[in-house]
Design a protein around this motif. Structure first.
Motif, PDB file in Angstrom:
ATOM      1  N   GLY A 234       0.831  -1.207   0.000  1.00 15.53           N
ATOM      2  CA  GLY A 234       0.000   0.000   0.000  1.00 15.53           C
ATOM      3  C   GLY A 234       0.861   1.249   0.000  1.00 15.53           C
ATOM      4  N   LEU A 235       1.930   1.214   0.798  1.00 16.38           N
ATOM      5  CA  LEU A 235       2.836   2.371   0.845  1.00 16.38           C
ATOM      6  C   LEU A 235       3.455   2.640  -0.517  1.00 16.38           C
ATOM      7  N   ALA A 236       3.826   1.558  -1.205  1.00 15.82           N
ATOM      8  CA  ALA A 236       4.449   1.717  -2.518  1.00 15.82           C
ATOM      9  C   ALA A 236       3.450   2.306  -3.513  1.00 15.82           C
ATOM     10  N   SER A 237       2.216   1.833  -3.466  1.00 16.76           N
ATOM     11  CA  SER A 237       1.201   2.354  -4.376  1.00 16.76           C
ATOM     12  C   SER A 237       0.899   3.826  -4.067  1.00 16.76           C
ATOM     13  N   LEU A 238       0.840   4.145  -2.784  1.00 21.33           N
ATOM     14  CA  LEU A 238       0.646   5.538  -2.363  1.00 21.33           C
ATOM     15  C   LEU A 238       1.806   6.403  -2.834  1.00 21.33           C
ATOM     16  N   GLY A 239       3.019   5.868  -2.713  1.00 25.49           N
ATOM     17  CA  GLY A 239       4.219   6.613  -3.111  1.00 25.49           C
ATOM     18  C   GLY A 239       4.216   6.927  -4.604  1.00 25.49           C
ATOM     19  N   VAL A 240       3.900   5.911  -5.418  1.00 24.57           N
ATOM     20  CA  VAL A 240       3.856   6.138  -6.871  1.00 24.57           C
ATOM     21  C   VAL A 240       2.766   7.152  -7.206  1.00 24.57           C
ATOM     22  N   SER A 241       1.619   7.010  -6.543  1.00 23.88           N
ATOM     23  CA  SER A 241       0.507   7.934  -6.801  1.00 23.88           C
ATOM     24  C   SER A 241       0.918   9.366  -6.492  1.00 23.88           C
ATOM     25  N   ALA A 242       1.616   9.547  -5.361  1.00 27.30           N
ATOM     26  CA  ALA A 242       2.033  10.895  -4.962  1.00 27.30           C
ATOM     27  C   ALA A 242       3.055  11.447  -5.960  1.00 27.30           C
ATOM     28  N   LEU A 243       3.918  10.560  -6.415  1.00 26.63           N
ATOM     29  CA  LEU A 243       4.979  10.964  -7.333  1.00 26.63           C
ATOM     30  C   LEU A 243       4.405  11.546  -8.635  1.00 26.63           C
ATOM     31  N   VAL A 244       3.276  11.011  -9.070  1.00 26.54           N
ATOM     32  CA  VAL A 244       2.721  11.445 -10.363  1.00 26.54           C
ATOM     33  C   VAL A 244       1.456  12.279 -10.197  1.00 26.54           C
ATOM     34  N   HIS A 245       1.195  12.780  -8.976  1.00 24.78           N
ATOM     35  CA  HIS A 245      -0.093  13.450  -8.750  1.00 24.78           C
ATOM     36  C   HIS A 245      -0.289  14.673  -9.646  1.00 24.78           C
ATOM     37  N   ASP A 246       0.805  15.354 -10.002  1.00 24.32           N
ATOM     38  CA  ASP A 246       0.704  16.577 -10.816  1.00 24.32           C
ATOM     39  C   ASP A 246       1.113  16.353 -12.262  1.00 24.32           C
ATOM     40  N   ILE A 247       1.135  15.086 -12.691  1.00 26.59           N
ATOM     41  CA  ILE A 247       1.678  14.795 -14.018  1.00 26.59           C
ATOM     42  C   ILE A 247       0.863  15.468 -15.125  1.00 26.59           C
ATOM     43  N   GLY A 248      -0.392  15.754 -14.822  1.00 23.38           N
ATOM     44  CA  GLY A 248      -1.261  16.419 -15.811  1.00 23.38           C
ATOM     45  C   GLY A 248      -0.774  17.806 -16.180  1.00 23.38           C
ATOM     46  N   LYS A 249       0.060  18.393 -15.346  1.00 23.41           N
ATOM     47  CA  LYS A 249       0.573  19.739 -15.645  1.00 23.41           C
ATOM     48  C   LYS A 249       1.417  19.752 -16.905  1.00 23.41           C
ATOM     49  N   ALA A 250       1.979  18.593 -17.232  1.00 20.49           N
ATOM     50  CA  ALA A 250       2.914  18.525 -18.365  1.00 20.49           C
ATOM     51  C   ALA A 250       2.242  18.851 -19.690  1.00 20.49           C
ATOM     52  N   VAL A 251       0.925  18.720 -19.790  1.00 22.92           N
ATOM     53  CA  VAL A 251       0.279  18.965 -21.083  1.00 22.92           C
ATOM     54  C   VAL A 251      -0.040  20.447 -21.292  1.00 22.92           C
ATOM     55  N   PHE A 252       0.222  21.277 -20.285  1.00 23.41           N
ATOM     56  CA  PHE A 252      -0.077  22.708 -20.426  1.00 23.41           C
ATOM     57  C   PHE A 252       1.206  23.491 -20.664  1.00 23.41           C
ATOM     58  N   ASP A 253       1.065  24.585 -21.380  1.00 21.27           N
ATOM     59  CA  ASP A 253       2.214  25.472 -21.567  1.00 21.27           C
ATOM     60  C   ASP A 253       2.299  26.408 -20.374  1.00 21.27           C
ATOM     61  N   ALA A 254       3.482  27.006 -20.214  1.00 20.52           N
ATOM     62  CA  ALA A 254       3.727  27.869 -19.056  1.00 20.52           C
ATOM     63  C   ALA A 254       2.757  29.048 -19.011  1.00 20.52           C
ATOM     64  N   GLY A 268      -4.244  14.734 -15.810  1.00 19.18           N
ATOM     65  CA  GLY A 268      -3.401  13.697 -15.200  1.00 19.18           C
ATOM     66  C   GLY A 268      -4.119  12.360 -15.183  1.00 19.18           C
ATOM     67  N   ALA A 269      -5.403  12.398 -14.811  1.00 21.38           N
ATOM     68  CA  ALA A 269      -6.175  11.150 -14.763  1.00 21.38           C
ATOM     69  C   ALA A 269      -6.265  10.527 -16.150  1.00 21.38           C
ATOM     70  N   ASP A 270      -6.442  11.372 -17.178  1.00 24.22           N
ATOM     71  CA  ASP A 270      -6.515  10.855 -18.554  1.00 24.22           C
ATOM     72  C   ASP A 270      -5.211  10.165 -18.947  1.00 24.22           C
ATOM     73  N   ILE A 271      -4.096  10.814 -18.597  1.00 29.90           N
ATOM     74  CA  ILE A 271      -2.791  10.234 -18.935  1.00 29.90           C
ATOM     75  C   ILE A 271      -2.594   8.904 -18.206  1.00 29.90           C
ATOM     76  N   LEU A 272      -2.897   8.908 -16.915  1.00 37.89           N
ATOM     77  CA  LEU A 272      -2.619   7.718 -16.100  1.00 37.89           C
ATOM     78  C   LEU A 272      -3.594   6.579 -16.379  1.00 37.89           C
ATOM     79  N   ALA A 273      -4.770   6.925 -16.922  1.00 36.33           N
ATOM     80  CA  ALA A 273      -5.724   5.871 -17.276  1.00 36.33           C
ATOM     81  C   ALA A 273      -5.135   4.995 -18.373  1.00 36.33           C
ATOM     82  N   ARG A 274      -4.248   5.585 -19.173  1.00 35.71           N
ATOM     83  CA  ARG A 274      -3.635   4.819 -20.281  1.00 35.71           C
ATOM     84  C   ARG A 274      -2.378   4.084 -19.837  1.00 35.71           C
ATOM     85  N   MET A 275      -2.016   4.289 -18.586  1.00 36.62           N
ATOM     86  CA  MET A 275      -0.783   3.652 -18.096  1.00 36.62           C
ATOM     87  C   MET A 275      -1.014   2.155 -17.907  1.00 36.62           C
TER      88      MET A 275
END
Ligand SMILES: [Fe+2]
Ligand SMILES: [Fe+2]
Length: 435
Positions: A234-254, A268-275
């Motif tokens: 559970g800790l590992a799954s929580l850790g990975v989730s936290a690590l990528v929580h803001d991954i959705g930011k990558a699709v936006f420009d500054a 982020g959810a859209d990206i991770l749904a394809r993971m």
């Protein structure tokens, strides 16, 4: 035997003195060296001969040397100050050995001085040295080694996450398998030494705030999870989730700051749904980490919608990290950030998880700069049983002077108190560089 030992000690003391007063070729020095060689020759007639220090006394074998006069104490002090436990003179002790030995015994004592290395550097082979094993120094060295290993693990996270975000920016999918592979390592370190892992989260970012944010949020979220006694998986799954929580930011420009803020959870959810993989937690956490437990936050949802426990943990970790590392101006000191999240507990933040997190951090969280009642300043290194009396690594002494060697103190056994938390910006010192 002790009479011979006393003569050897006297000759050693005289030779040391001669090195201090006369140049190497001066007859008085040559004389002193010859006397030392002669005494060593007598003592080693039947084999190696050892002088050793034990609890402030000089011994030859098991017999304590009781010789009168200053030579005994001068030799004893010179050995103690240089952390020498014993000298073993070998048959064949030469004039070169005598010169090297007296020189080494005149070197300025310091924690770095290694008499054995100094003797070797001078080509001394006729005397062997054994050093006092300094328990504290050994412990400190071991801790330093551990800290370096932990920092290296952190750096691996940084470079792995850098590759993840670069890959995404170039239009590829998200592949976090490499990062997930590292998470169990941090899980086991967290279970071994929570304070060492918390210390890592005080590492300052230099230009790559988002990467460091992701890793620090992972550390804080796992701190909540571990306080809750989640199983390792559970800790590992929580850790990975936290690590990528803001991954959705990558699709936006500054220049899309508002859209990024509002829509990165969905993106982020859209990206991770394809993971690939079965673990749905990362996707849920990305989607829900800005949802308050009181219905506040975003994205919009029904009143009956309640975020996943991991999302609620990551929300607390995210809030604490943002408060302490605010990008728009100086962040809050850890104790103020704790007070702030406590004030948000029950409204935006889950009250039970907030309590667990705050308890795990302690009143003075690891990495907090504190001033003591005698004006010494240090960094909190570990929390003990008494929340007001943590272990502190002292960096500045009572006069405000930087300590040559930071002192480790446990306030549990100390008369001093913590009087205030100091803003590290005032000190211009990152805690991570000191822990
Ligand atoms: Fe976010
Ligand atoms: Fe975040």
């Amino acid at each position: 035997m002790t009479a011979q030992a006393n003569d050897l000690v006297a000759a050693l003391a005289a030779a040391r003195k001669a090195t201090q007063f006369y140049p190497g070729e001066h007859p008085r020095f040559v004389e002193a060296v010859d006397a030392l060689v002669a005494e060593a020759g007598m003592c080693t007639a039947e084999g190696p001969f050892t002088l050793n220090v034990h609890e402030g006394r000089l011994y030859c074998g098991s017999e304590v040397l009781t010789g009168e006069g200053p030579s005994l104490s001068s030799v004893l002090e010179s050995m103690e100050a240089r952390k020498v436990e014993s000298f073993t003179f070998l048959p064949g002790f030469s004039a070169e050995d005598a010169r090297g030995l007296t020189e080494a015994l005149n070197l300025r004592p310091s924690p770095e001085l290694d008499v054995e290395a100094e003797l070797a550097a001078r080509g001394v082979t006729g005397v062997q040295v054994s050093r006092v094993v300094d328990g504290n120094a050994e412990e400190r060295k071991e801790r330093d080694r551990e800290r370096e290993r932990d920092k290296a693990l952190y750096r691996r996270f940084v470079s792995t996450m850098r590759r993840v975000s670069e890959g995404m920016r170039q239009g590829g999918g998200v592949d976090v398998s490499e990062a997930s592979g590292l998470v169990p390592e941090i899980v086991s370190r967290l279970l071994e030494s929570p304070s060492a892992v918390l210390a890592l989260a005080t590492i300052r970012s230099k230009g790559e705030e988002d990467l460091f944010h992701a890793i620090n949020v992972m550390i804080y979220a796992m701190t909540v999870g571990s306080a809750l006694e989640l199983p390792e998986e559970g800790l590992a799954s929580l850790g990975v989730s936290a690590l990528v929580h803001d991954i959705g930011k990558a699709v936006f420009d500054a220049d899309q700051a508002d859209a990024m803020r509002l829509h990165h959870p969905q993106a982020g959810a859209d990206i991770l749904a394809r993971m690939p993989g079965d673990d749905r937690a990362p996707m849920l956490v990305a989607f829900e980490h800005h949802m308050g437990v009181d219905g506040s936050g975003w994205p919009e949802r029904d009143a009956s919608y309640f975020p996943h426990p991991y999302s609620r943990m990551v929300a607390i970790a995210d809030r604490y990290e943002t408060l302490t590392k605010s990008r728009s101006g100086p962040g809050l000191t850890p104790d103020r950030a704790v007070a702030r999240i406590l004030s948000e507990s029950g409204t935006a933040l889950d009250p039970v998880f907030t309590r667990l997190f705050v308890r795990a951090l302690g009143v003075f969280p690891v990495g907090c700069w504190v001033r003591l009642s005698d004006h010494a300043v240090g960094v909190v290194r570990d929390n003990g049983a008494d929340p007001l009396r943590p272990k502190v690594r002292l960096i500045y002494d009572a006069r405000g002077l930087e300590l040559h060697e930071p002192a480790e103190i446990d306030l549990a056994g100390d008369t001093r108190e913590i009087v205030e938390v100091v803003d590290e910006l005032q000190l211009a010192e990152a805690a991570a560089d000191r822990l």
